[in-house]
Motif scaffolding. Sequence first.
Motif, PDB file in Angstrom:
ATOM      1  N   LEU A   1      11.715  -2.420  -3.269  1.00 53.18           N
ATOM      2  CA  LEU A   1      10.958  -2.330  -2.012  1.00 53.18           C
ATOM      3  C   LEU A   1      11.576  -3.183  -0.905  1.00 53.18           C
ATOM      4  O   LEU A   1      11.499  -2.837   0.270  1.00 53.18           O
ATOM      5  N   VAL A   2      12.211  -4.296  -1.291  1.00 50.95           N
ATOM      6  CA  VAL A   2      12.860  -5.122  -0.268  1.00 50.95           C
ATOM      7  C   VAL A   2      14.035  -4.322   0.302  1.00 50.95           C
ATOM      8  O   VAL A   2      14.888  -3.844  -0.439  1.00 50.95           O
ATOM      9  N   GLY A   3      14.039  -4.144   1.605  1.00 51.20           N
ATOM     10  CA  GLY A   3      15.119  -3.382   2.233  1.00 51.20           C
ATOM     11  C   GLY A   3      14.837  -1.889   2.317  1.00 51.20           C
ATOM     12  O   GLY A   3      15.718  -1.127   2.706  1.00 51.20           O
ATOM     13  N   SER A   4      13.598  -1.465   1.982  1.00 53.79           N
ATOM     14  CA  SER A   4      13.318  -0.017   1.983  1.00 53.79           C
ATOM     15  C   SER A   4      12.848   0.478   3.353  1.00 53.79           C
ATOM     16  O   SER A   4      12.473   1.646   3.498  1.00 53.79           O
ATOM     17  N   GLU A   5      12.852  -0.375   4.342  1.00 56.87           N
ATOM     18  CA  GLU A   5      12.667   0.010   5.750  1.00 56.87           C
ATOM     19  C   GLU A   5      11.397   0.831   6.016  1.00 56.87           C
ATOM     20  O   GLU A   5      11.404   1.789   6.785  1.00 56.87           O
ATOM     21  N   GLY A   6      10.326   0.456   5.329  1.00 53.44           N
ATOM     22  CA  GLY A   6       9.043   1.117   5.594  1.00 53.44           C
ATOM     23  C   GLY A   6       8.960   2.537   5.095  1.00 53.44           C
ATOM     24  O   GLY A   6       8.042   3.271   5.468  1.00 53.44           O
ATOM     25  N   THR A   7       9.895   2.947   4.222  1.00 45.42           N
ATOM     26  CA  THR A   7       9.900   4.341   3.760  1.00 45.42           C
ATOM     27  C   THR A   7       9.211   4.527   2.406  1.00 45.42           C
ATOM     28  O   THR A   7       8.987   5.663   1.982  1.00 45.42           O
ATOM     29  N   LEU A   8       8.883   3.422   1.707  1.00 47.32           N
ATOM     30  CA  LEU A   8       8.295   3.555   0.367  1.00 47.32           C
ATOM     31  C   LEU A   8       6.875   3.005   0.285  1.00 47.32           C
ATOM     32  O   LEU A   8       6.151   3.295  -0.668  1.00 47.32           O
ATOM     33  N   GLY A   9       6.469   2.178   1.226  1.00 46.39           N
ATOM     34  CA  GLY A   9       5.133   1.591   1.196  1.00 46.39           C
ATOM     35  C   GLY A   9       5.005   0.567   2.305  1.00 46.39           C
ATOM     36  O   GLY A   9       5.990   0.221   2.960  1.00 46.39           O
ATOM     37  N   VAL A  10       3.763   0.102   2.487  1.00 47.11           N
ATOM     38  CA  VAL A  10       3.508  -0.895   3.543  1.00 47.11           C
ATOM     39  C   VAL A  10       3.256  -2.253   2.881  1.00 47.11           C
ATOM     40  O   VAL A  10       2.307  -2.401   2.094  1.00 47.11           O
ATOM     41  N   VAL A  11       4.083  -3.210   3.170  1.00 50.59           N
ATOM     42  CA  VAL A  11       3.920  -4.552   2.599  1.00 50.59           C
ATOM     43  C   VAL A  11       2.706  -5.212   3.260  1.00 50.59           C
ATOM     44  O   VAL A  11       2.661  -5.359   4.489  1.00 50.59           O
TER      45      VAL A  11
ATOM     46  N   PRO B   1       5.317  11.372  -1.944  1.00 52.49           N
ATOM     47  CA  PRO B   1       5.619  12.795  -2.162  1.00 52.49           C
ATOM     48  C   PRO B   1       5.456  13.654  -0.914  1.00 52.49           C
ATOM     49  O   PRO B   1       6.132  14.674  -0.774  1.00 52.49           O
ATOM     50  N   LEU B   2       4.588  13.258   0.017  1.00 54.25           N
ATOM     51  CA  LEU B   2       4.400  14.072   1.223  1.00 54.25           C
ATOM     52  C   LEU B   2       5.392  13.692   2.322  1.00 54.25           C
ATOM     53  O   LEU B   2       5.438  14.341   3.375  1.00 54.25           O
ATOM     54  N   GLY B   3       6.145  12.637   2.075  1.00 57.55           N
ATOM     55  CA  GLY B   3       7.160  12.232   3.055  1.00 57.55           C
ATOM     56  C   GLY B   3       6.578  11.761   4.383  1.00 57.55           C
ATOM     57  O   GLY B   3       7.154  12.005   5.442  1.00 57.55           O
ATOM     58  N   ILE B   4       5.440  11.022   4.300  1.00 57.39           N
ATOM     59  CA  ILE B   4       4.791  10.612   5.563  1.00 57.39           C
ATOM     60  C   ILE B   4       5.190   9.194   6.002  1.00 57.39           C
ATOM     61  O   ILE B   4       4.869   8.791   7.113  1.00 57.39           O
ATOM     62  N   LEU B   5       5.868   8.442   5.129  1.00 63.09           N
ATOM     63  CA  LEU B   5       6.188   7.061   5.501  1.00 63.09           C
ATOM     64  C   LEU B   5       7.543   6.971   6.191  1.00 63.09           C
ATOM     65  O   LEU B   5       8.586   7.227   5.586  1.00 63.09           O
ATOM     66  N   ASN B   6       7.506   6.641   7.457  1.00 62.82           N
ATOM     67  CA  ASN B   6       8.704   6.455   8.272  1.00 62.82           C
ATOM     68  C   ASN B   6       9.743   7.556   8.038  1.00 62.82           C
ATOM     69  O   ASN B   6      10.896   7.284   7.684  1.00 62.82           O
ATOM     70  N   PRO B   7       9.318   8.818   8.256  1.00 58.09           N
ATOM     71  CA  PRO B   7      10.241   9.926   7.957  1.00 58.09           C
ATOM     72  C   PRO B   7      11.509   9.873   8.800  1.00 58.09           C
ATOM     73  O   PRO B   7      11.479   9.389   9.939  1.00 58.09           O
TER      74      PRO B   7
ATOM     75  N   GLY C   1      -2.525   5.497  -0.437  1.00 57.83           N
ATOM     76  CA  GLY C   1      -3.574   4.485  -0.283  1.00 57.83           C
ATOM     77  C   GLY C   1      -3.752   3.586  -1.496  1.00 57.83           C
ATOM     78  O   GLY C   1      -4.526   2.624  -1.450  1.00 57.83           O
ATOM     79  N   ARG C   2      -3.046   3.871  -2.600  1.00 55.89           N
ATOM     80  CA  ARG C   2      -3.152   2.975  -3.754  1.00 55.89           C
ATOM     81  C   ARG C   2      -2.434   1.659  -3.451  1.00 55.89           C
ATOM     82  O   ARG C   2      -1.422   1.650  -2.745  1.00 55.89           O
ATOM     83  N   VAL C   3      -2.943   0.565  -4.059  1.00 53.88           N
ATOM     84  CA  VAL C   3      -2.308  -0.737  -3.829  1.00 53.88           C
ATOM     85  C   VAL C   3      -1.440  -1.082  -5.047  1.00 53.88           C
ATOM     86  O   VAL C   3      -1.931  -1.175  -6.172  1.00 53.88           O
ATOM     87  N   LEU C   4      -0.158  -1.240  -4.793  1.00 54.42           N
ATOM     88  CA  LEU C   4       0.814  -1.552  -5.849  1.00 54.42           C
ATOM     89  C   LEU C   4       1.104  -3.047  -5.817  1.00 54.42           C
ATOM     90  O   LEU C   4       1.401  -3.605  -4.756  1.00 54.42           O
ATOM     91  N   ARG C   5       1.022  -3.699  -6.999  1.00 52.99           N
ATOM     92  CA  ARG C   5       1.429  -5.104  -7.093  1.00 52.99           C
ATOM     93  C   ARG C   5       2.740  -5.169  -7.860  1.00 52.99           C
ATOM     94  O   ARG C   5       2.836  -4.610  -8.954  1.00 52.99           O
ATOM     95  N   THR C   6       3.727  -5.840  -7.293  1.00 49.10           N
ATOM     96  CA  THR C   6       5.018  -5.947  -7.985  1.00 49.10           C
ATOM     97  C   THR C   6       5.372  -7.407  -8.183  1.00 49.10           C
ATOM     98  O   THR C   6       4.888  -8.275  -7.464  1.00 49.10           O
ATOM     99  N   GLY C   7       6.228  -7.643  -9.165  1.00 46.68           N
ATOM    100  CA  GLY C   7       6.769  -8.991  -9.358  1.00 46.68           C
ATOM    101  C   GLY C   7       5.735  -9.968  -9.865  1.00 46.68           C
ATOM    102  O   GLY C   7       4.776  -9.607 -10.544  1.00 46.68           O
TER     103      GLY C   7
ATOM    104  N   VAL D   1       0.863  -1.181   0.000  1.00 50.59           N
ATOM    105  CA  VAL D   1       0.000   0.000   0.000  1.00 50.59           C
ATOM    106  C   VAL D   1       0.901   1.234   0.000  1.00 50.59           C
ATOM    107  O   VAL D   1       1.787   1.371   0.854  1.00 50.59           O
ATOM    108  N   LEU D   2       0.693   2.085  -1.007  1.00 56.41           N
ATOM    109  CA  LEU D   2       1.503   3.296  -1.128  1.00 56.41           C
ATOM    110  C   LEU D   2       0.980   4.386  -0.174  1.00 56.41           C
ATOM    111  O   LEU D   2      -0.115   4.269   0.376  1.00 56.41           O
ATOM    112  N   ALA D   3       1.755   5.427  -0.049  1.00 56.14           N
ATOM    113  CA  ALA D   3       1.414   6.488   0.916  1.00 56.14           C
ATOM    114  C   ALA D   3       0.027   7.076   0.674  1.00 56.14           C
ATOM    115  O   ALA D   3      -0.681   7.429   1.620  1.00 56.14           O
TER     116      ALA D   3
END
Length: 468
Positions: free
Chosen positions: A207-217, A455-461, A185-191, A181-183
């Motif tokens: 996304l692997v290793g992005s430490e909660g800064t790019l989306g919620v798995v 873009p708003l920088g709200i994920l694990n700033p 609220g859109r749901v991104l499917r990868t791979g 889930v992106l910041a």
Amino acid sequence: MTQRADGDDGAEPVLTSVGTSGWAGEPAVRTDRASREAVATDWSGHRPAGLPDGVVRARSTEDVVAVLRAASATRTPVVTRGAGTGLAGGASATTGEVVLDVSGMDRVLDLRPDDQVAVVQPGVLVADLDAAAAVHGLMYAPDPASAAIASVGGSIATNAGGLRCARYGATREAVLGLQVVLADGRVLRTGRATTKGVAGYDLTALLVGSEGTLGVVVEATVRLRPRPRRQATTTAFFPDVASAARASTAITRAGVEPAVLELVDAATLEAVDAARGTDLRAGGAAMLLVQTDGDGAEVAARAVLAAVEPWATSSETTTDAERSAELMTARREALPSLQRLGQAVIEDVVVPRSRLADAVTGVEEISRATGVRIAVFAHAGDGNLHPVLVVPEGEDVLSGAPWDAACRVFALAQRLGGTLTGEHGVGVLKRAWLRAELGDVAMDVSAAVKAALDPLGILNPGKAVVDG
Ligand SMILES: Cc1cc2nc3c(=O)[nH]c(=O)nc-3n(C[C@H](O)[C@H](O)[C@H](O)COP(=O)(O)OP(=O)(O)OC[C@H]3O[C@@H](n4cnc5c(N)ncnc54)[C@H](O)[C@@H]3O)c2cc1C
């Protein structure tokens, strides 16, 4: 929600966005002090300046979407939390932030033995996923020492390593696809759910290793592997840790690919003996623990014995499953055993495997120079050292001699051509060292990626890919 939390005005709509699905009748939203204290930090020892405004316990992707939509609308920072076992302060949260706890999303949704694939929610514990695979003669290879207490989502967000990494790679090697889930609220499917596939950019790897800064798995499709039918576990003891490091390099040079190749120093052996009643320290001042697997396990173990022979004072191989499990447990208990001796701060640096002996000698010198007690164990097969600073309870580890020692360890790894984190991540604790390792261009590109997805920088700033 009945109680207003201290802190940022934006928190209230986020906290009220999930109202229905609590755990076992508990409310999904908690703002009481005890609940906020329970999620304020992780196992790193990092203490944020304040407490988060509240915690939302998500039970579904819809919950996560609702939280992030509300967070975007109010620009409220959100810190995603799995099991909170992280060692870099990545899941720590402070005043003005809301914790999104996904540990209750804990179901294995699908397991397809013929495809060697499982689909899981993020809160499934790593060891539980491996146990579910074992029923079908398969394994989930990533096995951090914290496997019994760490979540799959958290281990994906940190690209966790483990003992079996030497042969099977870190978590990234096991993740085929993600639902995130992106910041906004859109749901991104990868791979994908196949082991091969190159359509599009590799967003899964990003996304692997992005430490909660790019989306919620919120869902992961992971690769399973055949569970090896045979295993041989070799222990070898040495008069000093540098000899053990040299022997480990000799194993690699001999062309053996052990599943597990761990190095443990005298201080760690003593701590494990004291905690578990073993007598490993009597064997020598350093130990290598080597597990070979597959149909050629015993042949490979003989090659290991030959490779370590010039340095080892004793060595032996067992194929007894119970004895092997005991030895592996002793290794997994290294950190908790050291934590009984005081405040144990684990570092996580990597050097080229051929420089392992230089690195352990360098850490010994740092310990002497700073007067800080440092125990070392290492995923030697990956060149990944865990120097553990053991200091008296209550001493500030982020200043004075302990911090000086830690900084010298980072500099040593970088000087030897390595990196300041192999598997625990940058979190908040290692940000100050990142630019020196990545360089200005990589920092700029990383900031652009962050801005594109959040873009708003709200994920694990303030975590991971920022200057500290
Ligand atoms: C005793 C002990 C031994 C350990 N051994 C190892 C080891 O051998 N190898 C190793 O790599 N690590 C090890 N660790 C560190 C830790 O267990 C791992 O980093 C683990 O993967 C973290 O998982 P978690 O669920 O606890 O994540 P958390 O601590 O909850 O979170 C870690 C990071 O991931 C983010 N995150 C969590 N869940 C999600 C999600 N669903 N979506 C997006 N972001 C998310 C958080 O925001 C945070 O930045 C050890 C820790 C302990 C306490």
